[in-house]
Design an enzyme around this catalytic site. Structure first.
Site, PDB file in Angstrom:
ATOM      1  CB  SER A 247      -0.900   0.018   1.229  1.00 26.63           C
ATOM      2  OG  SER A 247      -0.119   0.176   2.405  1.00 26.63           O
ATOM      3  CG  ASP A 248       1.379   5.851  -1.350  1.00 22.33           C
ATOM      4  OD1 ASP A 248       2.339   6.008  -0.561  1.00 22.33           O
ATOM      5  OD2 ASP A 248       1.210   6.576  -2.344  1.00 22.33           O
ATOM      6  CD1 TRP A 249       4.882   5.666   4.801  1.00 25.74           C
ATOM      7  CD2 TRP A 249       4.656   4.413   2.970  1.00 25.74           C
ATOM      8  NE1 TRP A 249       5.976   4.804   4.722  1.00 25.74           N
ATOM      9  CE2 TRP A 249       5.852   4.028   3.615  1.00 25.74           C
ATOM     10  CE3 TRP A 249       4.308   3.744   1.799  1.00 25.74           C
ATOM     11  CZ2 TRP A 249       6.702   3.031   3.125  1.00 25.74           C
ATOM     12  CZ3 TRP A 249       5.144   2.754   1.310  1.00 25.74           C
ATOM     13  CH2 TRP A 249       6.321   2.406   1.972  1.00 25.74           C
ATOM     14  N   GLY A 251      -2.573   4.230   3.036  1.00 27.74           N
ATOM     15  CA  GLY A 251      -3.512   3.854   1.984  1.00 27.74           C
ATOM     16  C   GLY A 251      -4.134   2.486   2.157  1.00 27.74           C
TER      17      GLY A 251
END
Length: 705
Positions: A247-249, A251
Site C-alpha cells: 500500500s501507499d503510506w 492507503g
C-alpha cells in the site's frame, strides 16, 4: 539455500512462525519531521526512512529498509545531514526520450540507496499525466503509455541491477492530488486497460519490479488497495505478476485489502491516524484466526515478498562501496541537458558570446533552481540554497515548500558569458524589472511554480504575478527569453511577445549549468515534450476539476471521460490545436526524413532515413504514430528513437509496434483485438506534425488477456 527464487520463498515461508509471517506484512515509518515519534518496532541503529520491516535472521531473511523515491534517495526530515544526488523531474527525464539514460538514472539511485543501507526504493512513479493541474505530474513520466513504460522500466531495471528492489507506482489512476485519499476515479475498464494499465503492463514485463505500490484513490468505487479487479484479476491473474503489492503510506483502509490482493501494509502509523487502525496488525490476525482470511492467502502474501527479496538478491548483498558523487552529478547534468525543451525560438537563441548586456530576471536565479515538493524531495550535496515555507491545508501541508537546489543559473550564465555585463533583477516588481531590461541586448526571465504532492494547481497561470512580469519585460525589450521551471504545462498569454521559450522543468542539482549551456549554444537542445501543453483548460477533458477548494477529507469523484484518449490522443479526437504538441521540441540544427517503408501483417514495422540538414551536431527524436484504424480516427505513439547526428550525417531508423498499441481491448472477451484492414501511420517530429505518411494492411487478430 539454493534453488529458484520461487522455491526458496516456498521453503522459507514453510519454516516461519505466524508471528514472523505477520511481521513481514507491516512496514512502519521511521521518525522524521512528518512523524517525529520513533516507533519501538525499529531497532536502534537502523537509519530512519520511509519504511522498516523486520527481518528473520534465523532464516537468512534481511530486514526491509525502504526509501523514497525516483528522483533520488530522499532524506528530508529522516536523516539530518544526509544528502544524495538530486535528479531532474521525471518529466525532464522522459523529455530526453533516451531509455539508456533512464537506466543510468536508476543505477545511480540504486547505488546511493545501497550505500545508505536501503534495499527497497519506492521509485517507478508512472501514472499517466491526465490533468495538467496534477501536483505530482513532475514525478511521473508522460501522458503516453509507451513512453511512460519505456522510461519507467529502464529506471526500475537500473535500480534492481544494484541489488535494490524497486516498486512501480501508483497502481492505478492516481492522476490528481485533490483529496486523493477520498477520490473515486471512474473509468471504463476497457479504456483503462488501453491506457494507464497498459503502461504498467509493459513496464512490469520489461523490468520485473519486485513490488507494485497501490494508489491512495478508489477506482470505480473500490479503493486501489482493496480492488480485487485490479490486484487479483489483472495484476496477479492476467499478467501473472509474481511479486508483492504494497500500500501507499496511509492507503490501507482495512484488513479486507488482504483478501482483495494487497500483500503488505506500509506506513502503518498513518493508517492508524486516518483509518483508526493498523489494518494488517491485530485486525488481520483476528481475521486469520477466525477463518475470514485463509492460511493459504497468508502464505501467498509472505511468499511474494520473499520471492522478490531472493530474486533481486537483497539477502546476499555485500557492503556497498561509496558512490562516485562526481560521476552522479554528471548523470544529473546530462539528464537536464537532454530534458530541457526549446518550445519556441525566433532567433534569440543561442545567445552570441559577444553580447554586451544581459538582464537576468526573477525565479531566484541568483540562488538556484526549484524542485517539486513532497516525498520525492532530495537534499543535494551541500544542502539547499534556500527553503521558503508555503504551507496550505491537508496532511502534506508541512512539506509544501519552495526548495532551491544550489545550481545558480545566474552564476552559470556569468561563467558562459565572461565578457558580457550581466545584471540581475529579482523580478518582484515589473517596474523595477523593466529598468533592468530596457537597455539590455537580451532579457532572460526565469519563471517558477511550486508544485507537489498533496496539491493540485487551480489553473495554468504562473503565480506571484510572473505573467504580468514577463509581459512588462517583453514590452520593454523585444528580445526577451523565458525559462520555465515548472512541474507542468503553463499558459503563456505573453507567448507572441517573447522571442524564445525554454521549458526546463525542475532541472535537478546541475540544472543551472544545463540551462546556461543551452542558452549559450554550448549544448544543442534536444528535449521533446512528454506532455501536451494546452492553450487553456477549456481544451482539456475537465475544465473544472472536481473537488478543488473543498475541505481536506471531502469525497470527490472524477469521471475520466476521455478513457484511453489521454493527452495528445484527446487533441486528435477533438480536433483541437494545442499550444505545443506532445513530442514537440526545437533544435539549433534541422533534420529531414525520407524513404519511408512500412510493412504490415500482425503488426506495423516502419523504416525511414533521418538526416541532419543543419550545420551543427544534434539529437533528433523521430516518432512513429498510428493515425487511423478501420472505421475510426485514432492517435497512438507506436515507437520512437533518439539519434545523434553530425552535420550532413544520416541514419536508418526501424521501429516495430507493440501489437497492443494497434489494438482495442475487448472487455467482454478479455482479450486484445486488432481490426483487419488499412491502418494509417505517420512519422513526425511531434504528435501534431507528421512528415511522412503511409497506409498499411493488418491481418487482424485476437490475442492476450
Amino acid at each position: 539455500m539454493s534453488g529458484s527464487a520461487d522455491e526458496r520463498a516456498r521453503e522459507t515461508e514453510a519454516r516461519m512462525t505466524d508471528d514472523e509471517r505477520f511481521a513481514l506484512l507491516v512496514a512502519v515509518m521511521g521518525a522524521g519531521e512528518m512523524w517525529p515519534v520513533r516507533d519501538e518496532r525499529i531497532p536502534p541503529g537502523v537509519p530512519m526512512s520511509a519504511g522498516y520491516v523486520p527481518g528473520i535472521p534465523r532464516l537468512g531473511v534481511p530486514a526491509l529498509l525502504m526509501s523514497d523515491a525516483g528522483l533520488g534517495v530522499t532524506n528530508p526530515g529522516f536523516r539530518q545531514g544526509d544528502t544524495a544526488t538530486a535528479l531532474p523531474a521525471g518529466l525532464a527525464l522522459a523529455a530526453g526520450f533516451h531509455p539508456s539514460l533512464a537506466r543510468a538514472a536508476g543505477e545511480l539511485i540504486g547505488r546511493e540507496a545501497r550505500s545508505r543501507g536501503f534495499n527497497v526504493q519506492l521509485a517507478g512513479a508512472m501514472n499517466l499525466a491526465r490533468d495538467p493541474r496534477n501536483g505530482r505530474n513532475f514525478e511521473y513520466v508522460s501522458e503516453d503509455p509507451l513512453l511512460t513504460a519505456t522510461i519507467a522500466a529502464e529506471s526500475v531495471s537500473g535500480i534492481q541491477e544494484q541489488g535494490v528492489i524497486s516498486t512501480v507506482k501508483h497502481y492505478s489512476l492516481n492522476c490528481n492530488e485533490t483529496n486523493r485519499h477520498w477520490l473515486d476515479a471512474v473509468i471504463d475498464p476497457a479504456a483503462h486497460r488501453e491506457s494507464d494499465l497498459l503502461a504498467f503492463e509493459i513496464a512490469i514485463e520489461r523490468s520485473h519490479p519486485g513490488a507494485v505500490m497501490a494508489a491512495y484513490n478508489k477506482v470505480n468505487g473500490s479503493y486501489a488497495a482493496a480492488n480485487r479487479a485490479l490486484l487479483t484479476d489483472v495484476l496477479k491473474g492476467a499478467w501473472a505478476f509474481p511479486g508483492w503489492v504494497m500500500s501507499d503510506w496511509g492507503g490501507t483502509p482495512g484488513w479486507e485489502c488482504a483478501v482483495a490482493g494487497l500483500d503488505q501494509e506500509c506506513g502503518a502509523q498513518l493508517d492508524a491516524l486516518l483509518w483508526q487502525a493498523e489494518s494488517f496488525g491485530e485486525p488481520l490476525r483476528s481475521a486469520h484466526a477466525d477463518g475470514r482470511m485463509s492460511g493459504q492467502r497468508l502464505s501467498d502474501m509472505v511468499r511474494r515478498i520473499l520471492r522478490s527479496m531472493f530474486a533481486v538478491g537483497v539477502d546476499r548483498l555485500d557492503p556497498a562501496p561509496e558512490p562516485d558523487m562526481a560521476a552522479h552529478n554528471e548523470t544529473a547534468l546530462q539528464i537536464a541537458r537532454e530534458g530541457i525543451v526549446l518550445l519556441s525560438n525566433r532567433g534569440a537563441l543561442p545567445v552570441a558570446p559577444d553580447t554586451g548586456r544581459i538582464a537576468v530576471i526573477g525565479g531566484y536565479a541568483q540562488l538556484g533552481v526549484p524542485i517539486g515538493c513532497g516525498s520525492s524531495a532530495v537534499v543535494p550535496p551541500g544542502g539547499y540554497a534556500g527553503v521558503i515555507p508555503i504551507g496550505g491545508p491537508g496532511l502534506m501541508a508541512g512539506l509544501r515548500n519552495l526548495h532551491l537546489l544550489p545550481s545558480s543559473p545566474l552564476a552559470a550564465l556569468r561563467e558562459h558569458f565572461p565578457h558580457s555585463r550581466i545584471e540581475f533583477d529579482p523580478g518582484i516588481s515589473p517596474a523595477e524589472a523593466v529598468l533592468a531590461a530596457r537597455d539590455a541586448d537580451i532579457a532572460i526571465v526565469f519563471a517558477i511554480r511550486v508544485e507537489g504532492e498533496g496539491f493540485d494547481t487551480v489553473d495554468l497561470s504562473l503565480p506571484w504575478g510572473q505573467d504580468e512580469l514577463i509581459a512588462a519585460v517583453a514590452a520593454a525589450n523585444p528580445n526577451t527569453v523565458v525559462v520555465l521551471e515548472t512541474g507542468n504545462p503553463v499558459a503563456m498569454p505573453w507567448r507572441d511577445s517573447v522571442n524564445a521559450v525554454l521549458q526546463a522543468w525542475y532541472p535537478g542539482q546541475a540544472g543551472g549549468q544545463a540551462i546556461a549551456e543551452i542558452i549559450a549554444g554550448h549544448v544543442n537542445p534536444s528535449g521533446r515534450l512528454p506532455i501536451t501543453f494546452p492553450e487553456d483548460l477549456s481544451q482539456t477533458p475537465r475544465p473544472e476539476l472536481p473537488g478543488l477548494g473543498t475541505p481536506f477529507g471531502t469525497p470527490v469523484t472524477i469521471h475520466y471521460v476521455e478513457g484511453a484518449e489521454v493527452g495528445y490522443r484527446w487533441f486528435a479526437k477533438t480536433g483541437r490545436e494545442p499550444l505545443f504538441a506532445f513530442g514537440h521540441g526545437l533544435s539549433y540544427t534541422g533534420f529531414g526524413y525520407s524513404d519511408l517503408v512500412v510493412t504490415g501483417g500482425d503488426t506495423v514495422t516502419a523504416s525511414f532515413t533521418v538526416v541532419n540538414t543543419g550545420d551543427r551536431a544534434g539529437a533528433d527524436v523521430p516518432q512513429l504514430y498510428l493515425t487511423a484504424a478501420p472505421g475510426e480516427r485514432r492517435s497512438r505513439l507506436l515507437g520512437f528513437e533518439r539519434v545523434e547526428l553530425e552535420p550532413g550525417a544520416a541514419c536508418r531508423v526501424t521501429l516495430t509496434a507493440d501489437p497492443r498499441l494497434l489494438a482495442r481491448y475487448d472487455g467482454d472477451a478479455g482479450s486484445w483485438r486488432i481490426s483487419p484492414g488499412g491502418h494509417a501511420v505517420a512519422v513526425g517530429v511531434s504528435a501534431g506534425s507528421p512528415r511522412l505518411t503511409a497506409t498499411v494492411e493488418l491481418t487482424g487478430r485476437t490475442f492476450g488477456r
